[in-house]
Design a protein around this motif. Structure first.
Motif, PDB file in Angstrom:
ATOM      1  N   PRO A  68       0.817  -1.319   0.003  1.00 16.49           N
ATOM      2  CA  PRO A  68      -0.085  -0.070   0.086  1.00 16.49           C
ATOM      3  C   PRO A  68       0.667   1.142   0.040  1.00 16.49           C
ATOM      4  N   ARG A  69       2.202   1.188   0.358  1.00 15.53           N
ATOM      5  CA  ARG A  69       2.996   2.335   0.320  1.00 15.53           C
ATOM      6  C   ARG A  69       3.289   2.965  -0.756  1.00 15.53           C
ATOM      7  N   ARG A  70       3.183   2.145  -1.963  1.00 15.99           N
ATOM      8  CA  ARG A  70       3.588   2.635  -3.340  1.00 15.99           C
ATOM      9  C   ARG A  70       2.298   3.371  -4.120  1.00 15.99           C
ATOM     10  N   HIS A  72       0.187   6.122  -5.822  1.00 17.38           N
ATOM     11  CA  HIS A  72       0.835   7.459  -6.623  1.00 17.38           C
ATOM     12  C   HIS A  72       0.830   8.593  -5.854  1.00 17.38           C
ATOM     13  N   ILE A  74       2.548   8.967  -3.414  1.00 25.05           N
ATOM     14  CA  ILE A  74       3.994   9.039  -3.087  1.00 25.05           C
ATOM     15  C   ILE A  74       4.939  10.051  -3.815  1.00 25.05           C
ATOM     16  N   GLN A 161       9.472  16.220  -1.083  1.00 26.10           N
ATOM     17  CA  GLN A 161       9.023  14.711  -0.990  1.00 26.10           C
ATOM     18  C   GLN A 161       7.720  14.849  -0.184  1.00 26.10           C
ATOM     19  N   GLN A 164       5.325  11.770  -0.314  1.00 34.80           N
ATOM     20  CA  GLN A 164       5.790  10.528   0.289  1.00 34.80           C
ATOM     21  C   GLN A 164       5.637  10.549   1.629  1.00 34.80           C
ATOM     22  N   GLN A 165       6.007  11.667   2.559  1.00 31.93           N
ATOM     23  CA  GLN A 165       6.020  11.831   3.840  1.00 31.93           C
ATOM     24  C   GLN A 165       4.444  11.692   4.408  1.00 31.93           C
ATOM     25  N   LEU A 168       3.478   7.884   3.723  1.00 28.77           N
ATOM     26  CA  LEU A 168       3.936   7.054   4.730  1.00 28.77           C
ATOM     27  C   LEU A 168       3.046   7.188   6.110  1.00 28.77           C
ATOM     28  N   TYR A 171       0.080   5.416   5.476  1.00 30.69           N
ATOM     29  CA  TYR A 171       0.275   3.832   5.426  1.00 30.69           C
ATOM     30  C   TYR A 171       0.703   3.301   6.890  1.00 30.69           C
ATOM     31  N   ALA A 239       1.495   7.457 -12.485  1.00 34.84           N
ATOM     32  CA  ALA A 239       2.418   6.439 -12.446  1.00 34.84           C
ATOM     33  C   ALA A 239       1.756   5.518 -13.527  1.00 34.84           C
TER      34      ALA A 239
ATOM     35  N   ASP B  57       6.429   1.577 -11.365  1.00 35.63           N
ATOM     36  CA  ASP B  57       5.175   2.224 -11.338  1.00 35.63           C
ATOM     37  C   ASP B  57       5.638   3.714 -11.705  1.00 35.63           C
ATOM     38  N   CYS B  58       6.143   4.363 -10.586  1.00 38.15           N
ATOM     39  CA  CYS B  58       5.968   5.962 -10.708  1.00 38.15           C
ATOM     40  C   CYS B  58       7.129   6.328 -11.778  1.00 38.15           C
ATOM     41  N   CYS B  63       8.541   5.478  -5.747  1.00 37.88           N
ATOM     42  CA  CYS B  63       7.543   4.593  -5.293  1.00 37.88           C
ATOM     43  C   CYS B  63       8.124   3.480  -4.810  1.00 37.88           C
TER      44      CYS B  63
END
Lengths: 638, 248
Positions: A68-70, A72, A74, A161, A164-165, A168, A171, A239, B57-58, B63
Motif C-alpha cells: 500500500p505504500r507505493r 501514486h 507518494i 517529497q 511521500q511523507q 507514509l 500508511y 504512475a 510504477d512511478c 515509489c
C-alpha cells in the motif's frame, strides 16, 4: 433521474458542524458488525481505511501495488496547504476558501470548499502527531512556503517529497490497524467491477493480479479512492499503473461522472525527448517561487541561453501578470507556455519547451540555500536530462498531471449509487475547473481522515436492508460478467499491442482535448476515438491467459475503459461552450488570449449519466452552482 | 546503440529459472532503462512470446517498486538513484548487461524479475508507526522539533522501501530498512512514548522474517537510492540494547 448535492442549510461557517451533528452515530458495539471496503491506498484510501478501523469498523482494503505504500500519492512533491497563518501574513480559513473558489474559476461548490479549508488545519495537526517530518525553522516551529494562485505562504512541505511523507504517515496508521486485525489488506488486487443490488453498492469484484483469480467481496459500503484518469493521455506525470477502470466501472453501474473535460496540465514538467518515452516527470511548481520563466524575444533564436542578453529575453509571465508574476495558477502558466511555443519562441532540441531560470535566485540566496529547498528536484532534472540546472536554465513544458473531473458525489461524498463513496482525485468535488498547487494532498486527506469516516454512517444506519441471498446472487452475476470480459479481450487475437492503441489515443487527446479545444477539433476527435475503439476490439493482441499473472491483460482492460472515457471527455468539452480554468475553447477568448467564461449558461457542474453498457450514450444533467459568499467575477491575476 | 541483455526468466510457481539472451538494436542513449525493457516486451508481444515481468510504477525514483539487479548492482551502476532513473547513456555501445531480481530468502521470486517483499510491510506493521488516532492530535505548534533532529528524521524517513539494502547485503539483512524507520520515529519527540516497544518489536519481526544479521560492511548504504546512513544501524542497535536491558 433526480439528484441533489445535499448541501446543509445555515451559514457557510456552520454547515459542516451542523451537518456532523445531524449525521447518525453508530453504537460502538455495532461498528464491528459493519464491513466497509476501501479501494486504493493513496492519501485518501489509506487515511479512510485507518480512520474507519480506528472507529471500530471492519475494513477490507485493496490496492494494485505490491504494497500500500507505493500508491501514486507518494510522488507528490511540493506541499500541502492549510490556513494556519503561522507566518502571520494575513491568511485565514476564509482566504484559503476564497483563493480555492477563484483558482477553480467558479466551477466548484462553495460549501465543500469551505469545509475543506476548515479541515485543513486539523490535517497538519494530525500529520505532525504521526511524525511526518515537515520542514522546520531554527526555532523548531513549522516552515511555510508560497505556491501558485496565492499571495500568502500557507504551504507545508517536506523538502520536495511531501506526498511521500504524508503517505507514509497514512500508511503507517493503516499498518497499525492491520496489526490490530481491524483491516484486512489485499495488495496486488485490482477492482474489476462494482456489485450493485437494488440500487445500492453491496460489494466489489476483484482480480488477484498474481493468480488471475476473480474474487467477490460483499460489504455494507464501498469507498473508492482510486485516483484520477490522467494516464488516458498515454504521456502524463501519473504512475504507469494509474488508471480509470474502477471509477469507470462504477459509472457504468450507475454512478455519475462529473466534469470529465477538466484536466490539469501542469506547467513545470521535463519536456519529452523521444518516441520511446513512457511517461513524463513533473518538477514541483514550488520551483516557480525562485525560478523565472522566459523565452527569447526573437523567434528562432538558437543561441545557448547563457549567451542571450537580458534585453533579448521575455519574462512573459512577469510581463503579462505583474501582480502574480511567475506564481500565476497552473492553467494560466501552462497555456502561456503553449502560446509561446506556438509562436515559434520555444527552446531546446524539440522547440517544445521554455526556460525556468535560477540564475537570479542563486545570486540572491546562494547555491546552498537553493539546494536545501530544491536539491532533490535539481538532482532529478539532471538525472533525466544530463544538464546541471545550477549552471544552465531548466527546460520545462506542460504535461498532463491531474484530473479535476471524476465521479459525481454529494456533500457526504456519496455517489449516485447509494453506499458508494468516492474520495480524493477520483471524485470531482473541490477544485472546479482548475486545482491550485498543494491542494490535492489537502483534499485527499480531508476526505479520508475527516469526512468519510463520519458521513458513511448515514448509509450504514439509513440504507435499506437487502436479503443476503439477493446480494450473493448479484455478486455471482457480476463475477460472471467480469470473467466474460476477460475472455473477450483475449479472444480478439489480433496483431497490435495495447501500447500501440494507447499512444494513438493519447496523441489525439493531447492535440484536441488538451490545452486548447475547438468545436471542429472536438467533433473530429469523437469520431476518431470511436474509430480507435473499434480497431482496438478487432486488432488488439493480448498474450497468455487470464488465469495467472498477465501484465498485458491488465493494460488491455484499462485501455478498453480509457477508450470509452475519452469519448465522454470530448463530449463534455464540446458541450461546455465557454472557457474556464483548464478548459480553454478557442472560440471563447478575449483578443489578448484570456478566457471568456459564460456564467449565464454554464455556471453548473456537468453531470453525465451512462445509458448504455457499451459506453456510447449518455444523458447530461446539470447541477447549478450558487455563489453567495464569493461574488462571481472575472478571475484576474494581472 | 546496441545492448546484449541477459535476463533472468523464471516461470510462476517454479523454484528455479535461467538467464535468456536478447539483443536490442537502434536504442537511443536518452532512453531510460525501463523504457528499454518496455521496448523489449513490445517486441516479444509482437512475436507472440511471453513478455518479461518486472515491477515498476512511478518511474521517478520514489515509489520503490523497481527491484532489479543490473550487472550485480541493485538499481544499477549509480549511487543515490533507483533503476527507473537510470538511462542508457550510462552503458557502452554493445555492452553485455545482466539483469536479475533482488535476491534474498525473505524476498521469494514470484516471476522473472518480480519478488515478494511483503516481509517489509510486516515489519512496519509490527511497530513502524506512532499510535495516534485521527482527531486526537494536539495543535501542531505545541510540539517544536529541533531543526537538526527534524532534518535527520527526514533523511531516514526518505526510505522508499525498495529492499536494495537487502539485495546487496551478503547476509540479506534488512537492518538499514528497519533502522531507517526506527530512526525516523525515535528521533522525534512524538515518537518517544513507544520508543522501546518499537525497537523490540521491529527488530524481533525482522528476525522472524528470515533476514540475516548485520556485519557492518556498509554495502547497504552505498546501494540505497536515498543514501540512508550506516549511522542509523548503529542507532538501531543502541535503541534495541537499551530497550532490551530495561524491559521487564
Amino acid at each position: 433521474m433526480k439528484f441533489s448535492a445535499g448541501i446543509p442549510s445555515g451559514p457557510l461557517e456552520e454547515k459542516w458542524d451542523r451537518h456532523r451533528f445531524e449525521l447518525p452515530l453508530v453504537n460502538p458495539a455495532n461498528k464491528r458488525k459493519h464491513q466497509v471496503i476501501v479501494v486504493g491506498t493513496g492519501l485518501a484510501g489509506a487515511s479512510a481505511s485507518s480512520s474507519l478501523a480506528e472507529l471500530g469498523y471492519q475494513v477490507k482494503t485493496f490496492c494494485i501495488q505490491d504494497s500500500p505504500r507505493r500508491a501514486h500519492s507518494i510522488a507528490a512533491q511540493g506541499g500541502i496547504n492549510a490556513a494556519k497563518n503561522y507566518p502571520g501574513d494575513g491568511d485565514s480559513i476564509k482566504r484559503l476558501f476564497y483563493d480555492t473558489v477563484k483558482g477553480g474559476d467558479f466551477r466548484s461548490r462553495e460549501a465543500n470548499i469551505y469545509r475543506l479549508a476548515q479541515i485543513s488545519n486539523h490535517i497538519i495537526d494530525h500529520c505532525v502527531a504521526q511524525g511526518v517530518p515537515f520542514a522546520r525553522e531554527y526555532g523548531g516551529l513549522l516552515a511555510n512556503r508560497s505556491f501558485g494562485g496565492a499571495q500568502v505562504s500557507r504551504t507545508f512541505y517536506a523538502r520536495g517529497q511531501t506526498g511521500q511523507q504524508l503517505l507514509l504517515g497514512a500508511y503507517s496508521a493503516l499498518m497499525r490497524q492491520v496489526d490490530r486485525g481491524r483491516v484486512s489488506l489485499y495488495p496486488r488486487h485490482e477492482m474489476m467491477d462494482l456489485v450493485v443490488c437494488e440500487g445500492q453498492a453491496v460489494g466489489i469484484v476483484t482480480r488477484n493480479l498474481l493468480t488471475g483469480e476473480v474474487e467477490g467481496h460483499l460489504a455494507q459500503a464501498v469507498i473508492l479512492a482510486t485516483g484520477g484518469y490522467g494516464n488516458i493521455f498515454y504521456l502524463s506525470t501519473n504512475a504507469m499503473h494509474s488508471n480509470a477502470s474502477a471509477a469507470w466501472r462504477c459509472h457504468k453501474r450507475g454512478a455519475f461522472f462529473a466534469n470529465p473535460c477538466f484536466t490539469q496540465i501542469h506547467p513545470t514538467c521535463i519536456p519529452r525527448s523521444g518516441n520511446y518515452q513512457s511517461k513524463l516527470t513533473l518538477l514541483s511548481e514550488s520551483l516557480r517561487n525562485d525560478g523565472r520563466v522566459w523565452v527569447p524575444k526573437n523567434a528562432g533564436d538558437k543561441r545557448a541561453p547563457e549567451s542571450i542578453p537580458e534585453g533579448e529575453r521575455d519574462y512573459y509571465l512577469e510581463r503579462i501578470y505583474p501582480s502574480f508574476g511567475n506564481l500565476v495558477p497552473r492553467d494560466l502558466a501552462s497555456r502561456q507556455a503553449k502560446f509561446q511555443v506556438d509562436a515559434g519562441l520555444g527552446v531546446g532540441p524539440t522547440g517544445e519547451a521554455v526556460y525556468l531560470d535560477f540564475k537570479d535566485a542563486i545570486k540572491r540566496l546562494g547555491k546552498g540555500s537553493l539546494s536545501e529547498k530544491y536539491g532533490n528536484l535539481f538532482q532529478m532534472y539532471e538525472k533525466i536530462t544530463g544538464e546541471n540546472p545550477y549552471e544552465k536554465p531548466m527546460r520545462i513544458y506542460p504535461a498532463v498531471h491531474y484530473t479535476m473531473g471524476g465521479l459525481w458525489v454529494d456533500y457526504n461524498l456519496e455517489s449516485a449509487v447509494k453506499g458508494l463513496f468516492v474520495l480524493g482525485e477520483a471524485n470531482f468535488s473541490d477544485h472546479g475547473a482548475n486545482r491550485l498547487g498543494a491542494s490535492a494532498l489537502m483534499q485527499g486527506l480531508a476526505d479520508g481522515y475527516f469526512i468519510v469516516p463520519y458521513t458513511v454512517a448515514k448509509h450504514l444506519v439509513g440504507g435499506a436492508a437487502i436479503a443476503e441471498s439477493k446480494k450473493e446472487r448479484a455478486l455471482k452475476e457480476t463475477c460472471k460478467e467480469v470473467e466474460d470480459r476477460l475472455k473477450k479481450v483475449i479472444q480478439v487475437g489480433g496483431s497490435k499491442t495495447v501500447d500501440f492503441f494507447h499512444r494513438e489515443l493519447g496523441g489525439l487527446l493531447w492535440n484536441q482535448v488538451g490545452m486548447l479545444r475547438s468545436e471542429k477539433g472536438l467533433i473530429g476527435a469523437i469520431d476518431q476515438i470511436q474509430g480507435i475503439r473499434e480497431n482496438f476490439w478487432n486488432e488488439v493482441y493480448v498474450p497468455g491467459e487470464a488465469g495467472n499473472k498477465n501484465a498485458e491483460l491488465e493494460k488491455a482492460l484499462r485501455m478498453a475503459d480509457f477508450l470509452e472515457l475519452a469519448e465522454l471527455m470530448a463530449k463534455d468539452a464540446l458541450a461546455r461552450k465557454e472557457s474556464c480554468g483548464s478548459h480553454f475553447r478557442e472560440e471563447y477568448q478575449t483578443p489578448d488570449q484570456e478566457a471568456i467564461r459564460d456564467d449565464e449558461n454554464f455556471c453548473h457542474v456537468s453531470v453525465w449519466e451512462s445509458k448504455d453498457s457499451q459506453g456510447k450514450d449518455w444523458i447530461l444533467h446539470k447541477e447549478p452552482l450558487e455563489f453567495k459568499e464569493v461574488s462571481l467575477s472575472v478571475r484576474s491575476y494581472k | 546503440m546496441v545492448l546484449k541483455l541477459k535476463i533472468w526468466r523464471q516461470e510462476q510457481g517454479q523454484k528455479d529459472g535461467r538467464f535468456e539472451s536478447y539483443v536490442l538494436e537502434e536504442l537511443s542513449s536518452d532512453m531510460s532503462f525501463l523504457e528499454m525493457l518496455d521496448q523489449l516486451n513490445e517486441n516479444l508481444v509482437k512475436k507472440k512470446k511471453v513478455p518479461v515481468a518486472f515491477d515498476h510504477d512511478c518511474r521517478e525514483g520514489i515509489c520503490g517498486s523497481c527491484s532489479l539487479v543490473i550487472n550485480g548492482n541493485p538499481h544499477g551502476p549509480h549511487t543515490g538513484s533507483a533503476v527507473c532513473q537510470l538511462h542508457l547513456r550510462s552503458f557502452k555501445d554493445r555492452e553485455e548487461v545482466w539483469v536479475e531480481p533482488f535476491r534474498a530468502k525473505a524476498f521469494p521470486v514470484i516471476q522473472d524479475l518480480i519478488v515478494d517483499r511483503s516481509s517489509l510491510d510486516r515489519i512496519i506493521q509490527s511497530g513502524g508507526y506512532i499510535s495516534v488516532n485521527t482527531g486526537s492530535a494536539p495543535e501542531a505548534h505545541s510540539i517544536p522539533v529541533e531543526k537538526g533532529k527534524a532534518e535527520e528524521a527526514f533523511s531516514n524517513a526518505a526510505c522508499i522501501g525498495c529492499g536494495a539494502c537487502v539485495a546487496v547485503c551478503k547476509n540479506a539483512s534488512a537492518s538499514l530498512f528497519v533502522s531507517a524507520k526506527l530512526s525516523h520515529l525515535n528521533l522525534l519527540p512524538q515518537g518517544q512514548a513507544e520508543k522501546k516497544s518499537r525497537a523490540l518489536r521491529m527488530v524481533g519481526q525482522m528476525e522472524k522474517e528470515g533476514f540475516g544479521a548485520c556485519t557492518n560492511t556498509g554495502a547497504c548504504s552505498r546501494a540505497c537510492p536515498k543514501e540512508i546512513s550506516l549511522r542509523s544501524i548503529a542507532r538501531m542497535n543502541r535503541e534495541y540494547l537499551k530497550a532490551y536491558l530495561s524491559s521487564d
